[in-house]
Design an enzyme around this catalytic site. Structure first.
Site, PDB file in Angstrom:
ATOM      1  N   ASP A 105       0.810  -1.213   0.000  1.00 58.17           N
ATOM      2  CA  ASP A 105       0.000   0.000   0.000  1.00 58.17           C
ATOM      3  C   ASP A 105       0.844   1.264   0.000  1.00 58.17           C
ATOM      4  O   ASP A 105       1.541   1.546   0.970  1.00 58.17           O
ATOM      5  CB  ASP A 105      -0.901  -0.049   1.249  1.00 58.17           C
ATOM      6  CG  ASP A 105      -1.750   1.191   1.414  1.00 58.17           C
ATOM      7  OD1 ASP A 105      -2.061   1.830   0.393  1.00 58.17           O
ATOM      8  OD2 ASP A 105      -2.111   1.498   2.562  1.00 58.17           O
ATOM      9  N   ASP A 286      -2.349   5.854  -5.203  1.00 62.18           N
ATOM     10  CA  ASP A 286      -2.575   4.985  -4.055  1.00 62.18           C
ATOM     11  C   ASP A 286      -2.936   3.566  -4.471  1.00 62.18           C
ATOM     12  O   ASP A 286      -4.053   3.301  -4.921  1.00 62.18           O
ATOM     13  CB  ASP A 286      -3.692   5.585  -3.201  1.00 62.18           C
ATOM     14  CG  ASP A 286      -3.774   4.983  -1.817  1.00 62.18           C
ATOM     15  OD1 ASP A 286      -3.309   3.845  -1.640  1.00 62.18           O
ATOM     16  OD2 ASP A 286      -4.315   5.647  -0.917  1.00 62.18           O
TER      17      ASP A 286
END
Length: 396
Positions: A105, A286
């Site tokens: 992430d 992201d």
């Protein structure tokens, strides 16, 4: 401008897939290390229904094979792609190693997995770290607490040996959840954050920084290739870039400020008409978010322009009309990144078509968009810590 810690906490609540506490890794070679990612549909709402989660896990058992291919100074692990929504890879913690599935992430900086201290129902449905079985485990007295849009968790920081493929970090700080609420329907174990150290809530050194500081990787970069249409082949690579995963040249975009993977976006347009970000805005790149997210009024306008109507939690369109819908173009640093309707329209478990544009639930002072996996499937992405920039190129 960098997001403050207070804003980060709120922002992470909006990103319903944000999680916590740390992972660091250290390698013993100068080669590029590729970690295969596996994609899993994750939200409780997605897997709602009687016994649906249990059946899902049984059908898609998510322990990744340890068989790997090694060649041309690359380490490649096998992966599985389940339904085009989220991307995960395996890591191990402890001695002997215990395996966990985590999301890689770029929106967070910490690693955490469930602990065998945890008795919450959510923990009981995931693989838990068995600390008594690891000879290299070391506990601290540092605790943390995080609240997300999808639930809450409280944890404690520990140290142990963490492995990602051939990358090894000894005495690495990471998080162990003590209690969890709201994560019962999510079939991954934890998260590995790849953002800057100042985004860390645990205060521990992030994994990539430890690798970089110890010279375990040849270049301070990592990159993502996210496969399309449920195909296999997704990878995150550390220490370099495999040029076979993209076409043409990488286009580099400087970060607005070192400390977060946020870039300036010029505008968002449809049929050559600007429909959002008209005066410039911020874009968060992201990998931990599935969709494309933005301010409610602007997202609502996009749904109207593509004829999407709200039913339940999603905006749906007729599947027969998808080929007639226009592309949406994101202009970043003067370069147009086109996202066709076939990319921004997804199908649910019933085969119905819905828009991947979603509203954010926070209202930062600056117009901000989140470019998640819908965008990153189309564009190979390189995160360059050495030069505080992101590289984008058309994915193969």
């Amino acid at each position: 401008m960098l997001r403050s810690q207070t804003f980060l906490s709120t922002w992470n609540q909006e990103r319903s897939m944000k999680w916590l506490v740390l992972l660091g890794l250290v390698a013993f070679s100068e080669c590029i290390v590729k970690i295969p990612l596996r994609r899993v549909k994750t939200m409780t709402k997605t897997l709602s229904g009687k016994n649906m989660l249990n059946n899902f896990v049984k059908e898609h058992a998510y322990r990744l094979s340890q068989i790997s291919f090694r060649g041309s100074n690359l380490t490649i692990h096998p992966l599985r792609n389940i339904r085009d929504l989220f991307y995960m890879g395996n890591i191990t913690i402890g001695t002997p190693p215990q395996e966990f599935l985590v999301v890689f992430d770029t929106g967070s900086s910490d690693l955490w997995v469930p602990s065998d201290f945890c008795t919450s129902p959510a923990c009981s449905k995931h693989f838990r770290f068995r600390h008594l079985q690891s000879s290299t485990f070391r506990l601290t007295n540092k605790t943390f607490s995080i609240e997300y849009g999808s639930g809450t968790m409280e944890g404690i920081v520990a140290h142990d040996t963490v492995r990602i493929g051939d990358l090894v970090s000894t005495d690495q700080p990471f998080g162990l959840s003590m209690t969890e609420s709201g994560f019962e329907g999510i079939p991954f174990d934890g998260v590995l954050g790849l953002n800057y150290p100042n985004i860390s809530f645990s205060g521990a050194i992030p994994i990539f920084d430890k690798l970089k500081n110890q010279g375990a990787i040849s270049e301070p970069v990592f990159a993502f290739y996210l496969s399309k249409d449920e195909q296999e082949g997704s990878v995150v690579m550390f220490g370099g870039v495999d040029h076979r995963y993209y076409k043409g040249e990488l286009k580099w975009v400087p970060l607005i400020e070192a400390g977060d993977w946020i870039v300036h976006m010029d505008c968002i347009s449809m049929r050559r008409k600007v429909i959002a970000c008209s005066g410039g805005c911020e874009a968060v790149v992201d990998t931990g978010v599935s969709m494309i997210k933005g301010p409610k009024t602007l997202v609502d306008n996009i749904q109207k322009l593509i004829g999407a109507t709200l039913r339940g939690f999603k905006h749906y369109v007729s599947c027969s009309a998808v080929d007639t819908l226009p592309s949406i173009t994101f202009t970043i640093n003067g370069i147009n990144y086109r996202v066709p309707a076939r990319a921004y329209i997804l199908k649910d478990s019933r085969g119905c078509c819905y828009s991947s544009f979603q509203e954010t639930t926070v209202s930062p002072s600056t117009e901000t968009w989140i470019l998640g996996d819908v965008f990153l499937r189309l564009y190979f992405s390189v995160f360059d810590r050495g030069n505080d920039r992101i590289g984008l190129a058309r994915a193969v």
